[in-house]
Design a protein around this motif. Structure first.
Motif, PDB file in Angstrom:
ATOM      1  N   GLY A 445       2.246   6.971  -0.253  1.00 15.15           N
ATOM      2  CA  GLY A 445       1.133   7.911  -0.154  1.00 15.15           C
ATOM      3  C   GLY A 445       1.668   9.330  -0.075  1.00 15.15           C
ATOM      4  O   GLY A 445       2.626   9.589   0.656  1.00 15.15           O
ATOM      5  N   ILE A 446       1.078  10.230  -0.819  1.00 19.78           N
ATOM      6  CA  ILE A 446       1.431  11.646  -0.698  1.00 19.78           C
ATOM      7  C   ILE A 446       0.224  12.311  -0.038  1.00 19.78           C
ATOM      8  O   ILE A 446      -0.851  12.381  -0.644  1.00 19.78           O
ATOM      9  CB  ILE A 446       1.722  12.287  -2.078  1.00 19.78           C
ATOM     10  N   ASN A 447       0.378  12.685   1.199  1.00 17.54           N
ATOM     11  CA  ASN A 447      -0.713  13.210   2.036  1.00 17.54           C
ATOM     12  C   ASN A 447      -1.855  12.196   2.171  1.00 17.54           C
ATOM     13  O   ASN A 447      -2.999  12.567   2.419  1.00 17.54           O
ATOM     14  CB  ASN A 447      -1.240  14.551   1.503  1.00 17.54           C
ATOM     15  N   VAL A 448      -1.523  10.927   1.972  1.00 15.08           N
ATOM     16  CA  VAL A 448      -2.490   9.829   2.144  1.00 15.08           C
ATOM     17  C   VAL A 448      -1.841   8.844   3.117  1.00 15.08           C
ATOM     18  O   VAL A 448      -0.770   8.319   2.823  1.00 15.08           O
ATOM     19  CB  VAL A 448      -2.806   9.138   0.795  1.00 15.08           C
ATOM     20  N   PRO A 449      -2.463   8.613   4.273  1.00 17.38           N
ATOM     21  CA  PRO A 449      -1.762   7.855   5.314  1.00 17.38           C
ATOM     22  C   PRO A 449      -1.660   6.347   5.079  1.00 17.38           C
ATOM     23  O   PRO A 449      -0.674   5.740   5.432  1.00 17.38           O
ATOM     24  CB  PRO A 449      -2.589   8.143   6.570  1.00 17.38           C
ATOM     25  N   ILE A 450      -2.710   5.743   4.498  1.00 16.49           N
ATOM     26  CA  ILE A 450      -2.667   4.278   4.309  1.00 16.49           C
ATOM     27  C   ILE A 450      -2.925   4.013   2.822  1.00 16.49           C
ATOM     28  O   ILE A 450      -4.057   3.722   2.418  1.00 16.49           O
ATOM     29  CB  ILE A 450      -3.710   3.553   5.192  1.00 16.49           C
ATOM     30  N   PRO A 451      -1.901   4.104   1.994  1.00 19.37           N
ATOM     31  CA  PRO A 451      -2.121   4.059   0.542  1.00 19.37           C
ATOM     32  C   PRO A 451      -2.263   2.639  -0.017  1.00 19.37           C
ATOM     33  O   PRO A 451      -1.502   2.227  -0.902  1.00 19.37           O
ATOM     34  CB  PRO A 451      -0.883   4.764  -0.010  1.00 19.37           C
ATOM     35  N   VAL A 452      -3.244   1.894   0.498  1.00 21.66           N
ATOM     36  CA  VAL A 452      -3.491   0.550  -0.050  1.00 21.66           C
ATOM     37  C   VAL A 452      -4.118   0.737  -1.434  1.00 21.66           C
ATOM     38  O   VAL A 452      -5.149   1.395  -1.565  1.00 21.66           O
ATOM     39  CB  VAL A 452      -4.469  -0.245   0.850  1.00 21.66           C
ATOM     40  N   PRO A 453      -3.490   0.198  -2.479  1.00 24.35           N
ATOM     41  CA  PRO A 453      -4.032   0.448  -3.814  1.00 24.35           C
ATOM     42  C   PRO A 453      -5.389  -0.224  -4.026  1.00 24.35           C
ATOM     43  O   PRO A 453      -5.643  -1.307  -3.496  1.00 24.35           O
ATOM     44  CB  PRO A 453      -2.978  -0.146  -4.760  1.00 24.35           C
ATOM     45  N   VAL A 454      -6.245   0.434  -4.797  1.00 26.76           N
ATOM     46  CA  VAL A 454      -7.531  -0.179  -5.156  1.00 26.76           C
ATOM     47  C   VAL A 454      -7.265  -1.328  -6.125  1.00 26.76           C
ATOM     48  O   VAL A 454      -6.193  -1.391  -6.733  1.00 26.76           O
ATOM     49  CB  VAL A 454      -8.494   0.865  -5.771  1.00 26.76           C
ATOM     50  N   PRO A 455      -8.243  -2.247  -6.281  1.00 25.10           N
ATOM     51  CA  PRO A 455      -7.930  -3.519  -6.946  1.00 25.10           C
ATOM     52  C   PRO A 455      -7.598  -3.468  -8.432  1.00 25.10           C
ATOM     53  O   PRO A 455      -7.186  -4.472  -8.979  1.00 25.10           O
ATOM     54  CB  PRO A 455      -9.200  -4.343  -6.742  1.00 25.10           C
ATOM     55  N   TYR A 456      -7.774  -2.345  -9.123  1.00 25.59           N
ATOM     56  CA  TYR A 456      -7.315  -2.371 -10.520  1.00 25.59           C
ATOM     57  C   TYR A 456      -5.830  -2.066 -10.600  1.00 25.59           C
ATOM     58  O   TYR A 456      -5.220  -2.129 -11.653  1.00 25.59           O
ATOM     59  CB  TYR A 456      -8.147  -1.468 -11.458  1.00 25.59           C
ATOM     60  N   TYR A 473      -3.417  -8.923  -6.195  1.00 29.46           N
ATOM     61  CA  TYR A 473      -4.650  -8.571  -6.925  1.00 29.46           C
ATOM     62  C   TYR A 473      -4.304  -7.623  -8.060  1.00 29.46           C
ATOM     63  O   TYR A 473      -3.121  -7.362  -8.317  1.00 29.46           O
ATOM     64  CB  TYR A 473      -5.734  -8.033  -5.984  1.00 29.46           C
ATOM     65  N   GLY A 474      -5.323  -7.123  -8.766  1.00 30.33           N
ATOM     66  CA  GLY A 474      -5.040  -6.283  -9.934  1.00 30.33           C
ATOM     67  C   GLY A 474      -4.532  -7.143 -11.090  1.00 30.33           C
ATOM     68  O   GLY A 474      -4.647  -8.361 -11.092  1.00 30.33           O
ATOM     69  N   LYS A 475      -3.930  -6.465 -12.085  1.00 30.49           N
ATOM     70  CA  LYS A 475      -3.445  -7.184 -13.281  1.00 30.49           C
ATOM     71  C   LYS A 475      -2.381  -8.210 -12.914  1.00 30.49           C
ATOM     72  O   LYS A 475      -2.264  -9.251 -13.546  1.00 30.49           O
ATOM     73  CB  LYS A 475      -2.849  -6.186 -14.270  1.00 30.49           C
ATOM     74  N   GLN A 476      -1.578  -7.871 -11.877  1.00 27.47           N
ATOM     75  CA  GLN A 476      -0.512  -8.815 -11.501  1.00 27.47           C
ATOM     76  C   GLN A 476      -1.088 -10.149 -11.032  1.00 27.47           C
ATOM     77  O   GLN A 476      -0.483 -11.198 -11.227  1.00 27.47           O
ATOM     78  CB  GLN A 476       0.363  -8.217 -10.404  1.00 27.47           C
ATOM     79  N   ALA A 477      -2.262 -10.118 -10.393  1.00 26.23           N
ATOM     80  CA  ALA A 477      -2.867 -11.370  -9.929  1.00 26.23           C
ATOM     81  C   ALA A 477      -3.283 -12.214 -11.129  1.00 26.23           C
ATOM     82  O   ALA A 477      -3.179 -13.445 -11.101  1.00 26.23           O
ATOM     83  CB  ALA A 477      -4.063 -11.091  -9.032  1.00 26.23           C
TER      84      ALA A 477
END
Ligand code: NAD
Length: 508
Positions: A445-456, A473-477
């Motif tokens: 995360g850059i100035n983002v504390p909990i950078p959990v990626p959105v599902p895409y 999740y995402g394409k890898q799933a």
């Protein structure tokens, strides 16, 4: 095994198994209490499924796969559309159950459900996610294309800390790809996953496509070694994840193991001070520090080392309370055992010479004296050899390390055994670019504390935080839950087909 439930009144609810589309009572002799961590009230009893019940769940999933794998994409997508609508509609009820059995504040419990719901929403696009590829004329009159086919019965083993989000990372993507599923939720908070399972059936998931068993090591080892399980998705601690990865891999399964963490927030002196310190404090103490993406190490670089009093002042403002209380910032930790472990680690920190800037050990919550509460705790003067630095504390404890330069901070983060999440707080684009390029951590995360990626996108991890190539999740799933088949075709046309026997490997 907790056997306290033997003395409970018969009216105490029992958690059911889901086998072949029916919620059934277990015949097990082993049960554990599901305990509200704020009150110690027993909410229900959860069975440790018998070997025969585990076998029946896997057998049901195997039978269901025969027809489910060829169910049209649009049918599967419509079930996911219905499921996302149901989860959205029932979010307050799910969040309340979640808060009661896990301890999170209600807004955070809604966040837990919502981050899982986003995966269900993404699963609705399976029609485009599961597309193959096609190349025309790879040779004269020859075309090649790929099919992305489901792989069979998949299993999911979930941790206690996100009882909605992580089951929703797992079964929706697996079943929307045409697989069938056996989920083993955490035995510490199984009520939330059961609510999700009820909604899945209501949404139209056919019998056998989703099954749920409960238990601990015996159930986990059974799915990791069972001949009819094709893939295992694990989320939990590094010790158990490594065991699951090795055992399931030895038995020929695809495995993904998303594991423990020690996430560093690196704060440069040019950072926007107010926003950055608020972000770091929130990410450390939210969910009582029981997030795999919680900030647990704050690295103050250069002159930022003078901001320790500002951090402590912010931590002191946080309200510790039962998760359902208005204005609560952090609730109790999951169990007495977890609380004692955290208190032990705080004592280790004191013994090793770290400076205890804020001590949350004696926090009291009026009316909830039996709760597993630990207040925000801050250590400064921490060195990388100390146990509080090397161990995942998984509680509301911040350890502060001071370094002189960004390079030192990057080396520190990269030398840590875990590589789950990290954040950089700065106003410098050049520093941010250097950090994202050189850091060896899955989520940045850059100035983002909990950078959990959105599902895409896909959740990932480095070193001790992840084993296996593909994320949940995402394409890898979609790659994880499907097998690629290539088909090369030629259709003869009398006028065009000529020539003799070809004994070479080339296509002409
Ligand atoms: P855990 O490893 O104790 O339990 C996870 C699952 O494994 C549970 O279902 C449990 O029943 C089972 N299990 C426990 N002991 C076992 C054993 N000896 N053999 C086989 N199975 C066993 O984890 P937890 O305490 O429930 O969850 C917290 C951990 O999960 C933390 O380390 C956290 O960082 C991690 N986590 C990681 C991610 C990620 O994406 N990287 C996400 C959430 C949580």
């Amino acid at each position: 095994m907790n056997t306290a439930s033997a003395n409970l009144p018969q009216t105490t609810a029992t958690v059911k198994l889901l086998i072949d589309g029916r919620f059934v009572e277990s015949n097990s002799a082993e049960w554990q209490d599901v305990i509200n961590p704020a009150t110690q009230e027993v909410l229900a009893r959860v069975p440790f499924a018998t070997d025969a019940e585990i076998e029946a769940a896997i057998a049901s999933a195997k039978r269901a796969f025969k027809t489910w794998k060829n169910t049209p994409l649009a049918t599967r997508a419509r079930i996911m559309l219905k499921l996302q609508a149901l989860v959205r509609e029932h979010m307050p009820r799910i969040a309340r159950t979640l808060s009661e059995e896990q301890g999170k504040t209600l807004p955070d419990a809604e966040g837990d459900v919502f981050r899982g719901l986003e995966v269900v929403e993404h699963a609705c696009s399976i029609g485009t996610l599961q597309l193959g590829e096609f190349a025309e004329n790879v040779a004269n009159g020859v075309d090649t294309y790929t099919l992305r086919q489901p792989i069979g019965v998949c299993a999911g083993i979930a941790p206690f800390n996100f009882p909605a989000m992580i089951p929703l990372w797992m079964f929706p993507m697996a079943i929307v790809c045409g697989n069938t599923f056996v989920l083993k939720p955490s035995e510490q908070d199984p009520l939330t996953p059961m609510l999700l399972a009820e909604l899945a059936l209501e949404a139209g998931v056919p019998p056998g496509v989703l099954n749920i068993i409960h238990g601990g090591k015996r159930a986990v080892d059974a799915v990791c070694t069972h001949a009819d399980i094709a893939a295992v998705s694990f989320v939990g601690s590094t010790a158990v994840g490594t065991h699951v990865y090795e055992l399931a891999s030895q038995h020929g399964k695809r495995v993904q193991a998303m594991m423990g963490a020690k996430n560093h927030a690196v704060v440069l002196p040019d950072a926007a001070k107010e926003q950055s310190l608020n972000a770091v404090v929130g990410a450390t103490f939210g969910a009582a520090g029981q997030r795999c993406m919680a900030t647990s190490v704050t690295v103050l670089v250069g002159e930022a080392r003078h901001w320790i009093p500002d951090i402590v002042a912010r931590a002191k403002t946080l309200q510790v309370n039962v998760g359902t209380a208005k204005g609560a910032d952090l609730g109790p930790v999951i169990s007495r055992h977890a609380k004692n472990r955290i208190l032990g680690l705080i004592e280790d920190g004191i013994r090793e010479g770290a400076k205890l800037e804020l001590d949350g050990r004696d926090v009291k919550v009026a009316g909830y004296e039996k709760g597993n509460f630990v207040g925000p705790t801050v250590f400064s003067g921490v060195s990388p050899q100390m146990k509080i630095y090397t161990t995942e504390i998984f509680g509301p404890v911040m350890v502060i390390v001071c370094v002189d330069t960004l390079n030192e901070a990057i080396d520190l983060v990269n030398a840590n055994p875990f590589g789950n999440g990290t954040g950089l707080f700065t106003q410098s684009g050049a520093a941010a670019r250097k950090f994202q390029n050189e850091i060896d951590v899955g989520q940045v995360g850059i100035n983002v504390p909990i950078p959990v990626p959105v599902p895409y996108f896909s959740f990932t991890g480095s070193r001790g935080s992840k084993l296996g190539d593909l994320g949940p999740y995402g394409k890898q799933a979609v790659q994880f839950y499907t097998q690629t088949k290539t088909v090369t075709t030629r259709w003869f046309d009398d006028a065009a087909s000529s020539g003799g026997v070809n004994t070479t490997i080339s296509l002409k």
